[in-house]
Design a protein around this motif. Structure first.
Motif, PDB file in Angstrom:
ATOM      1  N   GLU A 194      37.108  50.164  41.825  1.00 27.14           N
ATOM      2  CA  GLU A 194      37.849  50.393  40.576  1.00 27.14           C
ATOM      3  C   GLU A 194      37.498  49.270  39.611  1.00 27.14           C
ATOM      4  O   GLU A 194      37.690  48.095  39.931  1.00 27.14           O
ATOM      5  CB  GLU A 194      39.360  50.379  40.858  1.00 27.14           C
ATOM      6  N   THR A 195      37.018  49.623  38.432  1.00 30.60           N
ATOM      7  CA  THR A 195      36.564  48.599  37.484  1.00 30.60           C
ATOM      8  C   THR A 195      37.710  47.742  36.961  1.00 30.60           C
ATOM      9  O   THR A 195      37.642  46.509  36.988  1.00 30.60           O
ATOM     10  CB  THR A 195      35.835  49.254  36.288  1.00 30.60           C
ATOM     11  N   ALA A 196      38.775  48.388  36.474  1.00 32.17           N
ATOM     12  CA  ALA A 196      39.833  47.645  35.773  1.00 32.17           C
ATOM     13  C   ALA A 196      40.444  46.504  36.612  1.00 32.17           C
ATOM     14  O   ALA A 196      40.531  45.374  36.137  1.00 32.17           O
ATOM     15  CB  ALA A 196      40.912  48.606  35.280  1.00 32.17           C
ATOM     16  N   PRO A 197      40.851  46.751  37.888  1.00 28.67           N
ATOM     17  CA  PRO A 197      41.440  45.652  38.666  1.00 28.67           C
ATOM     18  C   PRO A 197      40.476  44.482  38.873  1.00 28.67           C
ATOM     19  O   PRO A 197      40.888  43.329  38.892  1.00 28.67           O
ATOM     20  CB  PRO A 197      41.785  46.288  40.021  1.00 28.67           C
ATOM     21  N   MET A 198      39.181  44.793  39.046  1.00 28.63           N
ATOM     22  CA  MET A 198      38.199  43.728  39.268  1.00 28.63           C
ATOM     23  C   MET A 198      38.023  42.876  38.006  1.00 28.63           C
ATOM     24  O   MET A 198      37.940  41.656  38.070  1.00 28.63           O
ATOM     25  CB  MET A 198      36.842  44.333  39.667  1.00 28.63           C
ATOM     26  N   VAL A 199      37.965  43.545  36.854  1.00 29.10           N
ATOM     27  CA  VAL A 199      37.823  42.817  35.589  1.00 29.10           C
ATOM     28  C   VAL A 199      39.080  41.974  35.337  1.00 29.10           C
ATOM     29  O   VAL A 199      38.998  40.821  34.891  1.00 29.10           O
ATOM     30  CB  VAL A 199      37.551  43.781  34.415  1.00 29.10           C
ATOM     31  N   ASN A 200      40.254  42.524  35.659  1.00 27.96           N
ATOM     32  CA  ASN A 200      41.511  41.773  35.489  1.00 27.96           C
ATOM     33  C   ASN A 200      41.522  40.517  36.355  1.00 27.96           C
ATOM     34  O   ASN A 200      41.955  39.446  35.926  1.00 27.96           O
ATOM     35  CB  ASN A 200      42.729  42.647  35.835  1.00 27.96           C
ATOM     36  N   LEU A 201      41.050  40.666  37.593  1.00 27.12           N
ATOM     37  CA  LEU A 201      40.980  39.544  38.521  1.00 27.12           C
ATOM     38  C   LEU A 201      40.043  38.464  37.969  1.00 27.12           C
ATOM     39  O   LEU A 201      40.343  37.270  37.996  1.00 27.12           O
ATOM     40  CB  LEU A 201      40.466  40.038  39.884  1.00 27.12           C
ATOM     41  N   PHE A 202      38.910  38.905  37.453  1.00 26.69           N
ATOM     42  CA  PHE A 202      37.947  37.974  36.860  1.00 26.69           C
ATOM     43  C   PHE A 202      38.598  37.220  35.695  1.00 26.69           C
ATOM     44  O   PHE A 202      38.469  36.001  35.573  1.00 26.69           O
ATOM     45  CB  PHE A 202      36.707  38.746  36.378  1.00 26.69           C
ATOM     46  N   MET A 203      39.315  37.954  34.834  1.00 28.33           N
ATOM     47  CA  MET A 203      39.962  37.323  33.673  1.00 28.33           C
ATOM     48  C   MET A 203      41.032  36.306  34.107  1.00 28.33           C
ATOM     49  O   MET A 203      41.198  35.265  33.475  1.00 28.33           O
ATOM     50  CB  MET A 203      40.578  38.389  32.749  1.00 28.33           C
ATOM     51  N   GLU A 204      41.726  36.619  35.199  1.00 30.65           N
ATOM     52  CA  GLU A 204      42.708  35.667  35.758  1.00 30.65           C
ATOM     53  C   GLU A 204      42.000  34.399  36.220  1.00 30.65           C
ATOM     54  O   GLU A 204      42.433  33.282  35.940  1.00 30.65           O
ATOM     55  CB  GLU A 204      43.450  36.296  36.957  1.00 30.65           C
ATOM     56  N   ASN A 205      40.887  34.582  36.953  1.00 33.07           N
ATOM     57  CA  ASN A 205      40.112  33.432  37.456  1.00 33.07           C
ATOM     58  C   ASN A 205      39.586  32.566  36.312  1.00 33.07           C
ATOM     59  O   ASN A 205      39.447  31.346  36.450  1.00 33.07           O
ATOM     60  CB  ASN A 205      38.917  33.905  38.305  1.00 33.07           C
ATOM     61  N   MET A 206      39.284  33.227  35.184  1.00 29.87           N
ATOM     62  CA  MET A 206      38.734  32.501  34.035  1.00 29.87           C
ATOM     63  C   MET A 206      39.725  31.493  33.444  1.00 29.87           C
ATOM     64  O   MET A 206      39.365  30.632  32.645  1.00 29.87           O
ATOM     65  CB  MET A 206      38.300  33.480  32.936  1.00 29.87           C
ATOM     66  N   LYS A 207      40.996  31.613  33.846  1.00 31.83           N
ATOM     67  CA  LYS A 207      42.003  30.660  33.354  1.00 31.83           C
ATOM     68  C   LYS A 207      41.888  29.311  34.064  1.00 31.83           C
ATOM     69  O   LYS A 207      42.484  28.328  33.657  1.00 31.83           O
ATOM     70  CB  LYS A 207      43.414  31.241  33.547  1.00 31.83           C
ATOM     71  N   GLN A 208      41.115  29.282  35.167  1.00 29.86           N
ATOM     72  CA  GLN A 208      40.966  28.027  35.919  1.00 29.86           C
ATOM     73  C   GLN A 208      39.702  27.289  35.460  1.00 29.86           C
ATOM     74  O   GLN A 208      38.623  27.871  35.357  1.00 29.86           O
ATOM     75  CB  GLN A 208      40.830  28.328  37.424  1.00 29.86           C
ATOM     76  N   ASP A 209      39.865  25.982  35.227  1.00 31.36           N
ATOM     77  CA  ASP A 209      38.731  25.160  34.759  1.00 31.36           C
ATOM     78  C   ASP A 209      37.550  25.234  35.718  1.00 31.36           C
ATOM     79  O   ASP A 209      36.407  25.382  35.292  1.00 31.36           O
ATOM     80  CB  ASP A 209      39.161  23.687  34.626  1.00 31.36           C
ATOM     81  N   GLY A 210      37.826  25.111  37.000  1.00 31.09           N
ATOM     82  CA  GLY A 210      36.760  25.080  38.012  1.00 31.09           C
ATOM     83  C   GLY A 210      35.919  26.346  37.977  1.00 31.09           C
ATOM     84  O   GLY A 210      34.686  26.298  38.037  1.00 31.09           O
ATOM     85  N   PHE A 211      36.595  27.481  37.862  1.00 28.64           N
ATOM     86  CA  PHE A 211      35.903  28.773  37.852  1.00 28.64           C
ATOM     87  C   PHE A 211      35.061  28.906  36.573  1.00 28.64           C
ATOM     88  O   PHE A 211      33.912  29.328  36.611  1.00 28.64           O
ATOM     89  CB  PHE A 211      36.918  29.917  37.947  1.00 28.64           C
ATOM     90  N   ARG A 212      35.653  28.481  35.453  1.00 25.62           N
ATOM     91  CA  ARG A 212      34.930  28.563  34.166  1.00 25.62           C
ATOM     92  C   ARG A 212      33.669  27.711  34.192  1.00 25.62           C
ATOM     93  O   ARG A 212      32.611  28.119  33.735  1.00 25.62           O
ATOM     94  CB  ARG A 212      35.831  28.112  33.008  1.00 25.62           C
ATOM     95  N   ASN A 213      33.796  26.501  34.748  1.00 23.16           N
ATOM     96  CA  ASN A 213      32.634  25.599  34.822  1.00 23.16           C
ATOM     97  C   ASN A 213      31.560  26.168  35.737  1.00 23.16           C
ATOM     98  O   ASN A 213      30.368  26.104  35.428  1.00 23.16           O
ATOM     99  CB  ASN A 213      33.057  24.205  35.320  1.00 23.16           C
ATOM    100  N   MET A 214      31.981  26.745  36.878  1.00 19.83           N
ATOM    101  CA  MET A 214      31.016  27.354  37.806  1.00 19.83           C
ATOM    102  C   MET A 214      30.257  28.467  37.103  1.00 19.83           C
ATOM    103  O   MET A 214      29.047  28.613  37.236  1.00 19.83           O
ATOM    104  CB  MET A 214      31.776  27.911  39.037  1.00 19.83           C
ATOM    105  N   LEU A 215      31.004  29.256  36.317  1.00 22.47           N
ATOM    106  CA  LEU A 215      30.388  30.395  35.644  1.00 22.47           C
ATOM    107  C   LEU A 215      29.309  29.912  34.670  1.00 22.47           C
ATOM    108  O   LEU A 215      28.201  30.437  34.662  1.00 22.47           O
ATOM    109  CB  LEU A 215      31.456  31.202  34.896  1.00 22.47           C
ATOM    110  N   LYS A 216      29.662  28.862  33.918  1.00 27.15           N
ATOM    111  CA  LYS A 216      28.715  28.364  32.904  1.00 27.15           C
ATOM    112  C   LYS A 216      27.526  27.626  33.555  1.00 27.15           C
ATOM    113  O   LYS A 216      26.367  27.871  33.228  1.00 27.15           O
ATOM    114  CB  LYS A 216      29.475  27.438  31.942  1.00 27.15           C
TER     115      LYS A 216
END
Length: 312
Positions: A194-216
């Motif tokens: 299901e696309t929507a729950p996965m994208v929502n989870l990703f957006m939640e993770n994006m609120k964490q500094d560590g996850f954002r830095n890993m992504l970049k």
């Protein structure tokens, strides 16, 4: 009545990253397709598609009222055809990350949009971006939030290179070879994502500094390198970067990888026989694989359903 065929797509690189301005590369996948058809006697599945189109038509009617400058449709013709029994006849599996709703959006735009941008005209960057914005709004009906890339790919039936959110172009990709041992393939996870729950989870993770830095620092960096290598045909460098990308995904995107594939994912990285990555938002559907030696990968994955997408 039967409309033209619209194909599925595969996002080779860029899932999740393109939300945060990584590069991306999307290619049409002609193995699956869909077309609009009309039939008086609808099967249960086709009736479901017809009902879905009814709701979609209402959504498009509201969209053109709220954003009249974006796109206008011949809503009367659309509703009349739906009343006659129109449905989307598609072989594209739903929830598998290969663009089932994208093909439907492309088909509806192609048939019912007024003053549409056609594939035959000179597709400047402005026109491509305009199409992407229109398709993003249309496809939001299905996913809540859409980049518009799947319908764009399906509509144009061309590889699309995403340089950034506001910079996309039709891309030439190295032509396939039948003599090469390397391949891109799909593995069937056996479950729907299901696309929507996965994208929502990703957006939640994006609120964490560590996850954002890993992504970049890791995810976007390796994704961009993979896109460049693939377009240049630099296979050696490509597989070095795919290995890094596969590692980063396993470490940071575990919820998006079906549990029964965690071990297999690691085996691929450790053995070097194949590397796995997400196909679309993950959570089920297809998993994308890359190998330098298809025979080797087939042996290692003999218990799985493997579909070759591209040879090099």
């Amino acid at each position: 009545m039967k409309g033209p065929l619209f194909y599925s797509k595969i996002l080779l690189f860029g899932e999740y990253g393109i939300i945060k301005d990584s590069k991306g590369l999307s290619i049409p996948y002609n193995f699956y397709n869909g077309a609009l058809k009309v039939d008086q006697n609808l099967s249960e599945a086709n009736q479901k598609s017809n009902n879905n189109l009814k709701r979609f038509a209402d959504y498009l009617q509201n969209l053109q009222k709220s954003n009249p400058g974006l796109v206008q449709f011949d809503i009367e013709s659309l509703q009349a055809d739906i009343e006659k029994g129109m449905y989307f006849d598609s072989s594209i599996p739903q929830g598998y990350g290969v663009g089932s709703s994208g093909a439907l959006v492309a088909a509806i735009y192609d048939k019912y949009a007024l003053q549409k941008i056609t594939v035959l005209e000179n597709l400047s960057r402005e026109k491509l971006l305009q199409l992407k914005v229109i398709f993003s709004e249309m496809e939001s009906f299905f996913h809540g939030k859409s980049s518009g890339l799947d319908p764009l790919n399906s509509y144009l039936s061309l590889p699309i290179l995403i340089n950034s959110k506001d910079n996309i172009e039709a891309a030439g990709i190295p032509s396939q070879t039948n003599s090469g041992k390397g391949a891109v393939f799909l593995l069937d996870s056996g479950s729907v994502g299901e696309t929507a729950p996965m994208v929502n989870l990703f957006m939640e993770n994006m609120k964490q500094d560590g996850f954002r830095n890993m992504l970049k620092d890791k995810f976007v960096k390796h994704t961009d390198a993979c896109v460049d290598d693939f377009l240049k045909g630099d296979v050696k460098s490509l597989f070095g970067n795919i290995k890094k990308l596969s590692n980063v995904v396993l470490a940071n995107f575990k919820p998006m990888i079906p549990k029964q594939f965690h071990q297999l994912w690691k085996e691929g990285i450790d053995s070097g026989n194949f590397y796995l990555k997400l196909c679309g938002s993950g959570g089920g559907g297809y998993i994308l694989g890359f190998t330098e030696d298809l025979d080797q990968a087939k042996k290692a994955l003999k218990d799985y359903k493997l579909e070759v997408v591209y040879n090099f």
